[in-house]
Design a protein around this motif. Structure first.
Motif, PDB file in Angstrom:
ATOM      1  N   SER A  43       0.017  20.456  49.374  1.00  0.00           N
ATOM      2  CA  SER A  43       1.283  19.774  49.126  1.00  0.00           C
ATOM      3  C   SER A  43       2.184  20.620  48.232  1.00  0.00           C
ATOM      4  O   SER A  43       3.406  20.626  48.382  1.00  0.00           O
ATOM      5  CB  SER A  43       1.017  18.375  48.557  1.00  0.00           C
ATOM      6  N   SER A  44       1.562  21.392  47.325  1.00  0.00           N
ATOM      7  CA  SER A  44       2.368  22.287  46.493  1.00  0.00           C
ATOM      8  C   SER A  44       2.999  23.394  47.343  1.00  0.00           C
ATOM      9  O   SER A  44       4.144  23.784  47.135  1.00  0.00           O
ATOM     10  CB  SER A  44       1.484  22.830  45.369  1.00  0.00           C
ATOM     11  N   HIS A  47       5.879  21.832  49.476  1.00  0.00           N
ATOM     12  CA  HIS A  47       7.068  21.584  48.671  1.00  0.00           C
ATOM     13  C   HIS A  47       7.837  22.886  48.465  1.00  0.00           C
ATOM     14  O   HIS A  47       9.050  22.945  48.593  1.00  0.00           O
ATOM     15  CB  HIS A  47       6.666  20.986  47.326  1.00  0.00           C
ATOM     16  N   GLY A  50       9.435  24.045  51.611  1.00  0.00           N
ATOM     17  CA  GLY A  50      10.584  23.168  51.858  1.00  0.00           C
ATOM     18  C   GLY A  50      11.796  23.608  51.064  1.00  0.00           C
ATOM     19  O   GLY A  50      12.910  23.651  51.579  1.00  0.00           O
ATOM     20  N   ASN A  51      11.567  23.982  49.796  1.00  0.00           N
ATOM     21  CA  ASN A  51      12.680  24.437  48.965  1.00  0.00           C
ATOM     22  C   ASN A  51      13.264  25.743  49.487  1.00  0.00           C
ATOM     23  O   ASN A  51      14.470  25.957  49.447  1.00  0.00           O
ATOM     24  CB  ASN A  51      12.222  24.621  47.515  1.00  0.00           C
TER      25      ASN A  51
END
Lengths: 310, 170
Positions: A43-44, A47, A50-51
């Motif tokens: 998940s890290s 994220h 995604g950024n």
């Protein structure tokens, strides 16, 4: 099962069975914990990617707006105008009120296109860095496939993966990597990765919170004694006070008003579970901090230790 | 609101733990330099092209940056004390190690329930139903999904700031 309390053999058998059940449960717990950590890492990464995608999207739209703003159409129209006057071009340029303005027009268009080109090049550079970043993160997936036993790894590779996941290329933090030649270690790679992600993420928040212009993070990898490799993560961020440093690995300890105080606590546990250690040093508040993870060359498989309380 | 400049400059609070996202917001509000007026008038004279002038927007945005929820609360507190409120806040959902977006939003609304909040998220599992609302005004946070585009950000900022202003003037 009813046990005859006077029968030592039956009692012994019962004890062995209970012990086996307990071991079983511990192994399951450890496996569940590993799975949970994998999902935290995933998940890290998501994220982070995604950024980076966000950066690419913004750049793409800004480039489109910029492209549409380029005053290229005038050049074609100018060609048409010149063609209309091709039989008396010199007179047109010298004497016609419109013709006389053509050099100035060309200069203004040239300036406008030049500025546009520079802006496009800037956005393109942002985009290229973002794409490189995604490539690196995608390449790191080989370190994330699940493992069933300690695996021989290059620790510096894991450190690089963690750095790439947490810090992106354009972030205003100077990263210094000094890696000495160290032997490969046999370890649960996810344990090391999880600790590195925690330490680097903390360091990043610490330098960000310090609001100093020269945000610096140093990672030093070296041999430690006969049978350990040491990874040091140092930052010049907010630092840790003397009283805090004693409690920093304690469950629930945090300097954030609403932090969970779980990150370092669980990192210290994971370090212990692979037969390593996690230590900290800080000269004091405002003076940065150094965390050192020592990993044995031949680590043990993460046992149930990381599930138990100290 | 005393100074005239407050009417045209609206402060937007951006809360995200990633400095790159802060840069993305800045880039969303950057204006391209307008086409030089000399070039426009020459185009009109030479080719008879008359384009409509781009309307200059009357609202200027000033972005104020926070990297953690706690910092955002502090900025809102200072803003209230100085009479410089934030009409709009863009808040990231995931900001380790501190508060997440929803926790931050709850703290902000405790101080100033008039702030229009946009929760920015890369996760598809945040639904509007599970988000809190500012009870007294029946306000819900808006959702902005990453990756966002400059048009989405500008539109949200403009509309929400407009709504905030008209509510104040009522």
């Amino acid at each position: 099962m009813a046990v005859n309390e006077t029968d030592p053999a039956a009692l012994q058998a019962q004890l062995v069975a209970t012990q086996r059940d307990l071991d079983d449960l511990r192994a399951k717990l450890a496996a569940a914990r590993r799975k949970e950590q994998m999902s935290e890492i995933a998940s890290s990464i998501l994220h982070n990617v995604g950024n980076v995608l966000n950066r690419i999207t913004v750049s793409a739209v800004l480039m489109e707006e910029r492209l549409n703003s380029l005053r290229i159409d005038g050049i074609g129209k100018l060609a048409g105008l010149l063609a209309e006057h091709s039989s008396e071009l010199a007179t047109f340029l010298r004497e016609d009120p419109r013709g006389k303005q053509i050099p100035q027009f060309l200069q203004l268009v040239a300036d406008q296109l030049h500025d546009g080109k520079q802006a496009l090049a800037r956005e393109l550079a942002v985009m290229k860095r973002a794409v490189e970043h995604i490539e690196v993160v995608v390449a790191s997936r080989k370190h994330l496939r699940s493992v069933e036993k300690p695996t021989e790894v290059e620790l510096t590779e894991l450190v690089n993966v963690a750095l790439d996941i947490i810090l992106s290329h354009s972030e205003a933090i100077d990263v210094h990597r000094s890696y000495e030649a160290v032997p490969r270690v046999t370890v649960d790679p996810h344990a090391v990765l999880q600790i590195m992600l925690n330490l680097i993420s903390n360091a990043r928040h610490s330098v960000t919170a310090a609001e100093r212009p020269d945000k610096t993070l140093r990672v030093h990898v070296c041999r430690s004694g006969e049978d350990m490799v040491c990874i040091e993560v140092s930052d010049n961020g907010v630092g840790i006070s003397e009283e805090d440093i004693e409690r920093i690995f304690t469950r629930g300890f945090t300097t954030k008003p609403d932090g969970q105080g779980m990150g370092l606590h669980s990192s210290a546990h994971i370090a212990a579970s692979i037969g390593g250690t996690l230590t900290v040093h800080s000269p004091g508040r405002g003076m940065g901090a150094t965390f050192a993870l020592r990993v044995p060359l031949h680590g043990q498989w993460r046992s149930s230790d990381d599930c138990a309380e100290p | 609101m005393t100074a005239q400049s407050h009417e045209t400059t609206l402060r937007i609070l951006v809360v995200d733990d990633d400095s790159n996202i802060h840069k993305d917001y800045e880039r969303c509000f950057e204006r391209m330099a307008p086409v030089a007026p000399e070039l426009r008038s020459l185009e009109a004279e030479l080719f008879g092209i008359v384009e409509e002038e781009e309307e200059p927007e009357d609202v200027e945005f000033e972005l104020v940056h926070a990297y953690q929820g706690q910092d955002a609360v502090e900025l809102v507190r200072q803003g209230l004390a100085q009479g410089k409120q934030f009409p709009v806040a863009f808040i990231d959902m995931r900001m380790p190690p501190g508060w997440n977006g929803v926790q931050t939003l709850q703290h902000l609304w405790q101080m100033d329930s008039s702030i229009h909040v946009v929760i920015c998220t890369a996760y598809s599992d945040v639904s509007l139903d599970t988000l809190p609302s500012a009870e007294d005004r029946g306000m819900k946070p808006h959702i902005l999904r990453k990756p966002f585009t400059p048009a989405q950000v500008r539109q949200l900022a403009t509309e929400l700031a407009e709504s905030w202003r008209s509510h104040r003037e009522r």
